[in-house]
Design a protein around this motif. Sequence first.
Motif, mmCIF file in Angstrom:
data_model
loop_
_atom_site.group_PDB
_atom_site.id
_atom_site.type_symbol
_atom_site.label_atom_id
_atom_site.label_comp_id
_atom_site.label_asym_id
_atom_site.label_seq_id
_atom_site.Cartn_x
_atom_site.Cartn_y
_atom_site.Cartn_z
ATOM 1 N N ALA A 184 69.098 38.227 55.929
ATOM 2 C CA ALA A 184 68.536 36.902 56.196
ATOM 3 C C ALA A 184 69.622 35.821 56.214
ATOM 4 C CB ALA A 184 67.476 36.566 55.147
ATOM 5 N N GLY A 185 70.878 36.227 56.029
ATOM 6 C CA GLY A 185 71.986 35.285 56.111
ATOM 7 C C GLY A 185 72.364 34.626 54.814
ATOM 8 N N ILE A 186 71.901 35.179 53.679
ATOM 9 C CA ILE A 186 72.191 34.599 52.364
ATOM 10 C C ILE A 186 73.098 35.549 51.585
ATOM 11 C CG2 ILE A 186 71.194 33.832 50.175
ATOM 12 C CD1 ILE A 186 68.599 33.238 51.758
ATOM 13 N N PRO A 187 74.289 35.111 51.192
ATOM 14 C CA PRO A 187 75.178 35.963 50.402
ATOM 15 C C PRO A 187 74.574 36.296 49.044
ATOM 16 C CG PRO A 187 76.395 34.150 51.389
ATOM 17 C CD PRO A 187 74.936 33.837 51.565
ATOM 18 N N VAL A 188 74.838 37.516 48.592
ATOM 19 C CA VAL A 188 74.282 38.003 47.327
ATOM 20 C C VAL A 188 75.393 38.507 46.411
ATOM 21 C CG1 VAL A 188 72.781 39.726 46.222
ATOM 22 C CG2 VAL A 188 72.089 38.663 48.379
ATOM 23 N N MET A 189 75.327 38.096 45.161
ATOM 24 C CA MET A 189 76.160 38.657 44.098
ATOM 25 C C MET A 189 75.286 39.646 43.328
ATOM 26 S SD MET A 189 77.929 36.690 40.831
ATOM 27 C CE MET A 189 79.533 36.368 41.556
ATOM 28 N N GLY A 190 75.793 40.864 43.120
ATOM 29 C CA GLY A 190 75.053 41.851 42.355
ATOM 30 C C GLY A 190 75.332 41.747 40.869
ATOM 31 N N HIS A 191 74.666 42.572 40.091
ATOM 32 C CA HIS A 191 74.828 42.561 38.631
ATOM 33 C C HIS A 191 74.405 43.931 38.117
ATOM 34 C CE1 HIS A 191 74.243 40.122 34.648
ATOM 35 N NE2 HIS A 191 74.496 41.403 34.384
ATOM 36 N N ILE A 192 75.374 44.670 37.556
ATOM 37 C CA ILE A 192 75.087 46.007 37.020
ATOM 38 C C ILE A 192 75.589 46.108 35.589
ATOM 39 C CG2 ILE A 192 75.154 47.058 39.304
ATOM 40 C CD1 ILE A 192 77.920 48.188 38.603
ATOM 41 N N GLY A 193 75.294 47.240 34.965
ATOM 42 C CA GLY A 193 75.657 47.417 33.554
ATOM 43 C C GLY A 193 74.513 46.959 32.679
ATOM 44 N N LEU A 194 74.837 46.194 31.645
ATOM 45 C CA LEU A 194 73.805 45.618 30.791
ATOM 46 C C LEU A 194 73.069 44.553 31.588
ATOM 47 C CD1 LEU A 194 74.294 44.513 27.082
ATOM 48 C CD2 LEU A 194 72.859 43.239 28.665
ATOM 49 N N LEU A 195 71.754 44.688 31.665
ATOM 50 C CA LEU A 195 70.949 43.765 32.460
ATOM 51 C C LEU A 195 70.051 42.946 31.531
ATOM 52 C CD1 LEU A 195 69.862 46.221 35.323
ATOM 53 C CD2 LEU A 195 71.897 44.746 35.208
ATOM 54 N N PRO A 196 70.378 41.679 31.279
ATOM 55 C CA PRO A 196 69.589 40.869 30.352
ATOM 56 C C PRO A 196 68.110 40.770 30.701
ATOM 57 C CG PRO A 196 71.691 39.827 30.754
ATOM 58 C CD PRO A 196 71.602 40.975 31.723
ATOM 59 N N GLN A 197 67.773 40.819 31.995
ATOM 60 C CA GLN A 197 66.358 40.734 32.375
ATOM 61 C C GLN A 197 65.590 41.994 31.988
ATOM 62 O OE1 GLN A 197 66.069 39.735 36.541
ATOM 63 N NE2 GLN A 197 67.077 37.754 36.287
ATOM 64 N N SER A 198 66.323 43.068 31.678
ATOM 65 C CA SER A 198 65.676 44.334 31.296
ATOM 66 C C SER A 198 65.787 44.599 29.802
ATOM 67 C CB SER A 198 66.319 45.495 32.070
ATOM 68 O OG SER A 198 66.179 45.321 33.459
ATOM 69 N N VAL A 199 66.157 43.586 29.018
ATOM 70 C CA VAL A 199 66.426 43.802 27.598
ATOM 71 C C VAL A 199 65.201 44.322 26.850
ATOM 72 C CG1 VAL A 199 65.936 41.389 27.002
ATOM 73 C CG2 VAL A 199 67.426 42.762 25.534
ATOM 74 N N GLU A 200 64.010 43.877 27.231
ATOM 75 C CA GLU A 200 62.813 44.324 26.519
ATOM 76 C C GLU A 200 62.498 45.785 26.833
ATOM 77 O OE1 GLU A 200 59.612 41.616 27.269
ATOM 78 O OE2 GLU A 200 60.517 40.005 26.068
ATOM 79 N N SER A 201 62.575 46.158 28.094
ATOM 80 C CA SER A 201 62.300 47.548 28.461
ATOM 81 C C SER A 201 63.435 48.476 28.034
ATOM 82 C CB SER A 201 62.087 47.660 29.974
ATOM 83 O OG SER A 201 63.225 47.224 30.678
ATOM 84 N N ASP A 202 64.636 47.912 27.855
ATOM 85 C CA ASP A 202 65.804 48.700 27.473
ATOM 86 C C ASP A 202 65.939 48.839 25.960
ATOM 87 O OD1 ASP A 202 67.823 50.249 28.511
ATOM 88 O OD2 ASP A 202 69.327 48.661 28.407
#
Length: 284
Positions: A137-155
Amino acid sequence: MAPDASDADQRISAGSIRQRKGGVPIVCLTAYTYPVARLLDDHVDLLLVGDSVAMVLHGHKTTLGASLEMMIAHGQAVMRGSAKACVVVDMPAGSYEATPRQAVASARRIVKETGCQAVKLEGGVAVARQIAAIVAAGIPVMGHIGLLPQSVESDGGYKIKGRSEDNVAALFRDADAVEKAGAFSVVIEGTVETVAADLTRHISIPTIGIGASSDCDGQILVIDDMVGLTVDRVPKFVKQYADLRSVISGAAASYAAEVRNRTFPGPGHVFPAATDKNDTLDKA
């Protein structure tokens, strides 16, 4: 909200960050407010409006307290305060995971309403389709791997990654997926040092470390952690370059004492009766 043409010409683009692979380390910090963005802009290559704002400024226990509206409001403030840095805004939990269509809609709204240069989202293989769709869609994206703060509860908490062979293999799959999907860079968080270094050598896009490795192509810290302003838990990987907790507490204590003993406001902080009728609140 998009910056004017002169601002856009001055800014570091996502594409120029992409070209920094293996070069001079990329300097990144989070920013959430106009004054902090102004103070940091001359010193950094990239400002991340992180969903950590939910914890740092709004008092939530995790980043899951961030909303799209919250991220946009802080993104607007940072864009007003910066002129040079590449500004990336985090996509909060719940704004992109469901479908690529949802991810594109959220990313478009963030960019349209803030004028930022890119968005960031968490995950590897699981969100590769979302990354690819946003990039398409023409929008640059930065990824994020390793420890994922948004998954802290499920992790089950903030657990360091790369401790087992299976987890290392999964990290490499995530890194490959993020790169293949078209991300211009990727954050590696809370990952064993040697694994983060190997990941950096393995992929062709810049890696930005936080609790990872000095071999990463760049580093990022939460600004409040870095300047010693965080009042709650400070992660082990943080180096504090200042102690603003003490500075602010000391200033508040001095102010309180002067108010109570009536030495503030003094003659220099009030307006005498015989004065210029056209005077203003600005300092002389």
